[in-house]
Each structure stands twice: as C-alpha cells, then as structure tokens.
Design an enzyme around this catalytic site. Structure first.
Site, PDB file in Angstrom:
ATOM      1  N   ILE A   1     -35.453  55.286  46.073  1.00  0.00           N
ATOM      2  CA  ILE A   1     -34.309  54.731  45.342  1.00  0.00           C
ATOM      3  C   ILE A   1     -34.160  55.443  43.998  1.00  0.00           C
ATOM      4  O   ILE A   1     -35.142  55.614  43.273  1.00  0.00           O
ATOM      5  CB  ILE A   1     -34.509  53.217  45.084  1.00  0.00           C
ATOM      6  CG1 ILE A   1     -34.545  52.459  46.413  1.00  0.00           C
ATOM      7  CG2 ILE A   1     -33.407  52.672  44.184  1.00  0.00           C
ATOM      8  CD1 ILE A   1     -34.938  51.001  46.254  1.00  0.00           C
TER       9      ILE A   1
ATOM     10  N   ASP B   1     -37.282  57.211  37.688  1.00  0.00           N
ATOM     11  CA  ASP B   1     -37.459  55.806  37.298  1.00  0.00           C
ATOM     12  C   ASP B   1     -38.928  55.388  37.340  1.00  0.00           C
ATOM     13  O   ASP B   1     -39.257  54.212  37.192  1.00  0.00           O
ATOM     14  CB  ASP B   1     -36.611  54.895  38.189  1.00  0.00           C
ATOM     15  CG  ASP B   1     -36.842  55.163  39.675  1.00  0.00           C
ATOM     16  OD1 ASP B   1     -37.948  55.623  40.027  1.00  0.00           O
ATOM     17  OD2 ASP B   1     -35.920  54.925  40.474  1.00  0.00           O
TER      18      ASP B   1
ATOM     19  N   ASP C   1     -39.852  55.692  45.536  1.00  0.00           N
ATOM     20  CA  ASP C   1     -39.600  54.589  46.477  1.00  0.00           C
ATOM     21  C   ASP C   1     -38.326  54.808  47.284  1.00  0.00           C
ATOM     22  O   ASP C   1     -37.821  53.882  47.931  1.00  0.00           O
ATOM     23  CB  ASP C   1     -39.507  53.261  45.705  1.00  0.00           C
ATOM     24  CG  ASP C   1     -38.431  53.302  44.625  1.00  0.00           C
ATOM     25  OD1 ASP C   1     -37.821  54.366  44.422  1.00  0.00           O
ATOM     26  OD2 ASP C   1     -38.199  52.256  43.988  1.00  0.00           O
TER      27      ASP C   1
ATOM     28  N   ASP D   1     -23.903  52.825  46.328  1.00  0.00           N
ATOM     29  CA  ASP D   1     -22.565  52.496  46.817  1.00  0.00           C
ATOM     30  C   ASP D   1     -21.725  53.771  46.865  1.00  0.00           C
ATOM     31  O   ASP D   1     -21.347  54.303  45.830  1.00  0.00           O
ATOM     32  CB  ASP D   1     -21.944  51.460  45.861  1.00  0.00           C
ATOM     33  CG  ASP D   1     -20.570  50.981  46.308  1.00  0.00           C
ATOM     34  OD1 ASP D   1     -19.903  51.703  47.073  1.00  0.00           O
ATOM     35  OD2 ASP D   1     -20.161  49.885  45.873  1.00  0.00           O
TER      36      ASP D   1
ATOM     37  N   ASP E   1     -35.824  60.986  42.491  1.00  0.00           N
ATOM     38  CA  ASP E   1     -36.460  59.697  42.818  1.00  0.00           C
ATOM     39  C   ASP E   1     -37.460  59.264  41.745  1.00  0.00           C
ATOM     40  O   ASP E   1     -37.537  58.097  41.365  1.00  0.00           O
ATOM     41  CB  ASP E   1     -37.140  59.812  44.199  1.00  0.00           C
ATOM     42  CG  ASP E   1     -37.644  58.475  44.729  1.00  0.00           C
ATOM     43  OD1 ASP E   1     -37.609  57.487  43.971  1.00  0.00           O
ATOM     44  OD2 ASP E   1     -38.078  58.423  45.894  1.00  0.00           O
TER      45      ASP E   1
ATOM     46  N   SER F   1     -15.769  44.210  45.636  1.00  0.00           N
ATOM     47  CA  SER F   1     -14.898  45.345  45.974  1.00  0.00           C
ATOM     48  C   SER F   1     -13.476  45.037  45.489  1.00  0.00           C
ATOM     49  O   SER F   1     -13.287  44.762  44.305  1.00  0.00           O
ATOM     50  CB  SER F   1     -14.964  45.617  47.483  1.00  0.00           C
ATOM     51  OG  SER F   1     -14.421  46.875  47.777  1.00  0.00           O
TER      52      SER F   1
ATOM     53  N   HIS G   1     -22.603  49.144  49.233  1.00  0.00           N
ATOM     54  CA  HIS G   1     -21.368  48.540  48.764  1.00  0.00           C
ATOM     55  C   HIS G   1     -21.375  47.016  48.978  1.00  0.00           C
ATOM     56  O   HIS G   1     -21.343  46.561  50.119  1.00  0.00           O
ATOM     57  CB  HIS G   1     -20.192  49.180  49.501  1.00  0.00           C
ATOM     58  CG  HIS G   1     -18.859  48.758  48.998  1.00  0.00           C
ATOM     59  ND1 HIS G   1     -18.478  48.921  47.681  1.00  0.00           N
ATOM     60  CD2 HIS G   1     -17.804  48.176  49.618  1.00  0.00           C
ATOM     61  CE1 HIS G   1     -17.254  48.462  47.524  1.00  0.00           C
ATOM     62  NE2 HIS G   1     -16.821  47.999  48.680  1.00  0.00           N
TER      63      HIS G   1
HETATM   64 CA   LIG Z   1     -37.337  55.836  42.433  1.00  0.00          CA
END
Ligand SMILES: [Ca+2]
Length: 507
Positions: free
Chosen positions: A261, A255, A259, A393, A252, A180, A433
């Site tokens: 993410i 990628d 999941d 973040d 989502d 940071s 973060h």
């Molecule tokens: Ca994903």
C-alpha cells in the site's frame, strides 16, 4: 416445516396485520404532499426481497422490519424525482438522505437497507432520471439541475414530511451519506442547502465535476483512445501489473512499511523510465508508453497553466476499475457529457483535448462543478462535514479531497485546528473507489456500506462517528478500518499522515 411456518406467518400477517403494519398501509390514503404522487406503500415485517423502481437493478432486500413508501415528486414543469422512504419499526428519531453514483439515475437500494438497519428513516431517489446515463439531460436543463443539486434537496424536503406523518413527530437530527457522485451531492447540499443536514458524510466526492469529466477523457487520450490499437502510447491492461509492481518497488516503503500500500500517494514521485526497454529486460515499456505514463501521473492543467485536476493516484493500478478510463476505449461519461450536455452532437473522441475541457467548464449552467470553498453558512448553523477517500481509487483520485479541504481552509481563512471544529477528512490507505480494495488484506470497512465486518462502535464506523459528533459533540480523531477478518488499521485525518512505527500512527 420452515416453509409451512413461513406461510402461516404470512397468512396471519395478512389476516391480522400488526398495528405498525396497519399504520404503514394507512399512509396510502393519508399522505398529502406537495407535487407528489404516492406510487406504493408496503410493510415488511421480516427480511424481504423487493421489486425495485427504475432500470438499474431488478431486486433489492430489506433486513429490518420497515414501512416502505415509494413516491414521485415534480421538481419543475419538465422534471421530477422517483424516490423511496424506508421507515424502520425501531426508529431512533434520525433522518438520513442517501445519494447516487456516476451519472445518477439509480436509487441506491443497498444504502436504503444500510440506513434503515442503523435505525434511520432513510430516503433515496433516482437523482431525477433513470439509468446511469447523461442522455436525459439532452435539451432539458431542469433534469440536469436535479442532478446538479436539486434531487437531494427535494427528496429530503418530502422525505422529512413523510417521516413526520408516519412517526407522528419530526426527526431529531438529519444526516446525509453518499459516495462518488453521492459525495459531490453531499458537498453540494452543504454549499447550497446549508440547513438541510446536521451532518454530511461525503466519500470520494466527484467534486470539481467538470474538470473530473475532462480529466477522465484526457487519461484515455494519453494512451491513444479511441484508436488505441494503432497508438504507440497504448498500454494494454495486462501491462499495468508491471507498472503496479514498479510503483510499489519505488514507493511502498515511503510510509515505513512494505505492505503493498502506498499510504501517501503525494509522496510518490514515480519514475516510469525505470521500465524502459533496454534490450535486456522483458516485459518493458516503449518511449511512447513511458511518455503516456508521465502525463497520467502528472496533474492536469488549464490553458493558463492553472491547476485543473490532480494526477492519477499512484497505487491504484490493481483496481478492477482501472479499465474505467484506461481500457483503450474512450469513456462513456465524457463522451455522453459532450453530446448531451455540451450539445456537441458531432463529437469526435479522436480529436478530444483541451478545447473540450474549456467547453465543458464554460457551459456549466447548473453549477454541477461543485467546487466553491465557502461552507460558512453550513458551519454557521452547526453543520458537521466528514469526508473520506481511498488512496487506491483509480476513478477519482484522493488528491481532489485534499484539494477541496485546502480550498475550504483558504476560502474561509481557517487553519487546520479551526477546520477540525466542523470539517474532518479521513484518508483511507489502500481503499478502492468508495469501498473495497484492489487486493487482499486491506482495511476498508469504515461503516460506509453495510458489511459483516462493520463494528458497532463509532471509532470504526463513519455513520456512528458522525452521530457522536453531531449529537454528543465528540469529534472523531481517527477512524479505525477493518478488513474481512477484523484486523484493524488507523486512518488519519488530513493533513496528518499514516506512517509505520511498529504500528500505524498518525503524524
Ligand atoms: Ca507501504
């Protein structure tokens, strides 16, 4: 029994101090350092709870036997740093400086413990003032200079002398670890003091700082702060769960795996219109709220249409830190910066806008911005730079770390293959973060903080990976992250991306 034994151990230690203990205490009278006052010297043979310096926390802990030196060093006629050096008994010859966070002013005791437990002589300071506030900068550019770049330099200069005095020989290699504001300080050190460190680890760096401060204020203004309750664009914090779910619905799978993410936020072209109220679905968003989201998920531009700062990172909405800029209150950092650095004492958050961003950038007399792309001196002396940034973040978007990597590559005229020789940047999908995650099951332990989940191999530990790189010439190809139960995930070095192909691979 334990208590009696413990007491006996302590009494014996006081009566018959070990050679390390005696040697440590002798520093009280033997240390002679320029512009420096020794505040305290103490030896801690077993894990100890310590009283701290400053106003940020009252207690801290050690986990390995060490000698603790507390000192104050003047940095000018009207400024100085308060610092601590933790000197472990089991020293592997290495020096480590650690950085700060936010508006500085707090010694990072957990990282002093982290560094000393990894057998580094570790030094951290208060960044030139006490507390996470810009107030001490008011009419004192010297204190601001410490924050901008000088505190890390001075704590390292003096810290290295303390190391030499205590161990009777100089350190072998010097490292920096920070996230940071600490990531910004590491970047600044590589730019302004290229000889200071052999290896710099810069996490989620608050670089392009003046634009970051402005962006934080603008995020808040998009939803109507500081009069959010009467603003049609205001998005209450609980409505962000809906936005987070819609983002995952749209992005989502990009990628390759559902999941929770969004591994590559850049690939997510979010369409908030999908949440517009149409009389059928509830909850939903008004046209004004959708308009605010469009601004939040777009980059910030300057008066000539020039890029100022990347957009809010899609996929970071579930973070507990979301409220930092999006609570509906105008954030403290831009408000204090306007009042105490830009010196606009009649600051009015309800009219905050582009004019203030221009003012913040144009009054940067100490180069707190930290956004030069010329790392040639650092590279020339053999320095290694390792950056990491989580994609979830909400305070500092990972887009800024990509932007800086690209800036350095462009400034120095280097393709990624040449950049690899001295500068590697690891994107950490799903990480919040600096560390942590907004939800369970995310791999976020990469050795950046002390954690039981850290593995002691360099492939999954940024500090050990940096040591291998600096001392063994073995550069990290990827960093393997771990979650609380030890499950692994590979984090790719930019510009490669993490995608699913039966397992995570870097492409
Ligand atoms: Ca994903």
């Amino acid at each position: 029994m334990d208590f009696a034994l413990n007491l006996l151990t302590q009494v014996l230690a006081l009566t018959f101090p070990s050679p390390a203990h005696q040697h440590c205490l002798s520093l009280r009278s033997s240390l002679q350092l320029e512009n420096t006052t020794i505040l305290g010297v103490s030896y801690h043979a077993s894990p100890s709870k310590l009283k701290t310096l400053g106003v940020c926390q009252s207690a801290a802990g050690t986990s390995v036997p060490l000698c603790r030196v507390q000192f104050q060093t003047r940095t000018s006629e009207s400024s100085g740093i308060t610092a601590e050096a933790w000197l472990p008994d089991e020293w592997h010859g290495r020096f480590m400086a650690i950085g700060n966070g936010g508006l500085g002013g707090c010694i990072d005791y957990s990282q002093l413990d982290h560094g000393s437990a990894l057998h580094f002589a570790t030094v951290g300071s208060n960044n030139g003032h006490d507390g996470d506030t810009a107030l001490p900068f008011f009419n004192n550019p010297e204190v601001l200079t410490d924050f901008s770049h000088r505190s890390i330099h001075v704590q390292s200069l003096i810290g290295k002398q303390i190391v030499q005095a205590y161990y009777g020989r100089p350190h072998s290699k010097s490292y920096y670890l920070g996230c940071s504001t600490g990531g910004r300080q590491g970047t600044q050190s590589a730019l302004k003091y290229p000889d200071e460190f052999d290896g710099v680890i810069a996490g989620a760096p608050a670089i392009d700082f003046t634009h970051l401060i402005h962006w934080t204020g603008m995020l808040s203004r998009y939803i109507g702060a500081p009069d959010a309750s009467s603003s049609p664009a205001f998005i209450p914090l609980d409505l962000w769960q809906l936005i987070a779910a819609e983002l995952l619905r749209q992005c989502d799978a990009l990628d390759g795996v559902l999941d929770g993410i969004i591994a590559d936020p850049d690939a997510c072209d979010f369409r908030p219109e999908a949440l517009l109220c149409d009389g059928k679905k509830e909850p939903c968003l008004t046209q004004a709220q959708v308009g605010a989201l469009r601004k939040i998920y777009s980059p910030l531009y300057g008066p000539e249409g020039e890029m100022w700062y990347p957009r809010f990172s899609p996929g970071s909405e579930k973070s507990p830190l979301l409220s930092f800029a999006l609570s509906g209150q105008f954030p403290a950092y831009p408000e204090e910066w306007m009042k105490y650095v830009v010196l606009n004492t009649s600051f009015d958050a309800s009219t905050y806008g582009l004019k203030d961003g221009i003012l913040i950038a144009s009054t940067d007399i100490t180069d707190v911005a930290t956004f030069s792309g010329d790392l040639s001196a650092f590279r020339g002396r053999g320095g290694k730079f390792l950056a990491f940034h989580g994609t979830a973040d909400p305070i500092i978007p990972s887009g800024i770390s990509k932007r800086y990597y690209d800036l350095v590559a462009r400034t120095m005229g280097m393709p990624a293959t040449s950049m690899d020789e001295f500068y590697r940047f690891f994107v950490v999908p799903g990480m919040d973060h600096c560390s942590g995650a907004a939800f369970d099951g995310v791999h976020h332990h990469i050795g950046q903080v002390k954690s039981g989940a850290n593995a002691n191999e360099s492939s999954s530990h940024v500090v050990l990976a940096m040591v291998d790189w600096v001392e063994g010439g073995v550069a990290p190809e990827e960093i393997v992250g771990r979650d609380e139960v030890g499950t692994k995930r590979r984090h790719c070095r930019y510009p490669r991306r993490s995608v699913w192909d039966g397992e995570f691979i870097c492409v």
